[in-house]
Design a protein around this motif. Structure first.
Motif: not given
Length: 289
Positions: A206-210
């Motif tokens: 999810x952090x990658x998506x940010x």
């Protein structure tokens, strides 16, 4: 002086650490067969840990107890960064006895304490205990140590993720900022498969998506945006950050030929003929920062 970001990161790290300690206690009980487990984190900047998490406890006697480094069984584990066990807590000559009243109120006799050590710093302690006085053998202690190692790996992964996200924060210079974001994205994608905890792994992804703003996502030339398999995206993220096939293989724990296979597959899905074209297409589609 600590800025707002620093305070937020400290709180996030402490919250994540508390969750990891709490989640490990049931695993420790299953692994060791001990009926009681508890633990907590070493307070940042202080030589003491506070017991905050419990599994199988009958009272609140130990709740919030602050254990100073060197004192008692847990304090000894903190001070020496080594696991210790005692057969009868209140009578043991191997430890000091500042916390006997709380331990006795909970009815504990045989107790083990295992430090959680991250980057040579004790971050917390896991305890397991019996309500009878009997030796805790090597098998029990080793099982508890294995649970602590799992916690350590999870905390390392969380620390690395926060460091990468901090490095990716916008700064002066658009080009330098973009490169930081791309390197952080690639490093996070490489880190995620190493995480055994599925919830933490999902959090990292999810952090990658940010790092890939939603408003940069565009349909492909023939309609919907292309979809890449997770490993294809991992490989392409490394390539986008400037890594060679060999460096990508080392980073992801893959063979070089496997990396080439994923890269070819990603290029086909993206309709690209070269590595550079594949990266550019993935960026236009919002798959990479």
């Amino acid at each position: 002086m600590v800025d707002g970001h620093g305070k937020g990161e400290d709180v996030a790290a402490e919250t994540a650490g508390t969750a990891q300690i709490g989640g490990a206690l049931a695993r420790l009980r299953r692994a060791t067969g001990l009926p009681v487990a508890f633990g907590g984190l070493v307070e940042p900047g202080r030589h003491r840990m506070r017991i905050s998490e419990f599994s199988g406890a009958a009272t609140l006697a130990l709740s919030g107890l602050a254990v100073t480094s060197g004192n008692g069984l847990g304090g000894k584990a903190v001070a020496l960064a080594r696991p210790y066990a005692v057969t009868d807590y209140s009578r043991s000559r191997r430890i000091s006895h500042e916390y006997d009243a709380a331990v006795a109120e909970e009815g504990l006799r045989s107790v083990l304490a295992v430090p959680v050590v991250v980057r040579r710093r004790v971050r917390g302690v896991l305890y397991g205990a019996l309500r009878t006085a009997q030796p805790l053998g090597d098998r029990t202690l080793n099982a508890a140590v294995e649970v602590a190692r799992d916690v350590e790996q999870a905390l390392v992964a969380g620390d690395e993720a926060r460091e990468l996200l901090t490095a990716a924060r916008p700064g002066p210079g658009h080009g330098a900022e973009r490169e930081r974001v791309r390197e952080a994205h690639a490093a996070l994608r490489a880190l995620a498969p190493r995480i055994a905890d599925p919830a933490l792994r999902a959090e990292l992804l999810d952090a990658c998506g940010l790092l890939t703003p939603a408003d940069e996502t565009h349909p492909g030339p023939g309609g919907p945006a292309p979809v890449l398999a997770p490993r294809e995206l991992d490989v392409l993220a490394c390539v986008a950050a400037g890594a060679t096939n060999a460096a990508t293989a080392e980073r992801l724990g893959l063979r070089t030929e496997t990396v080439k296979g994923y890269l070819r597959s990603a290029m086909r899905r993206l309709g690209a003929h070269t590595r550079g074209e594949a990266v550019a297409t993935a960026r236009r589609a919002g798959l990479l920062p």
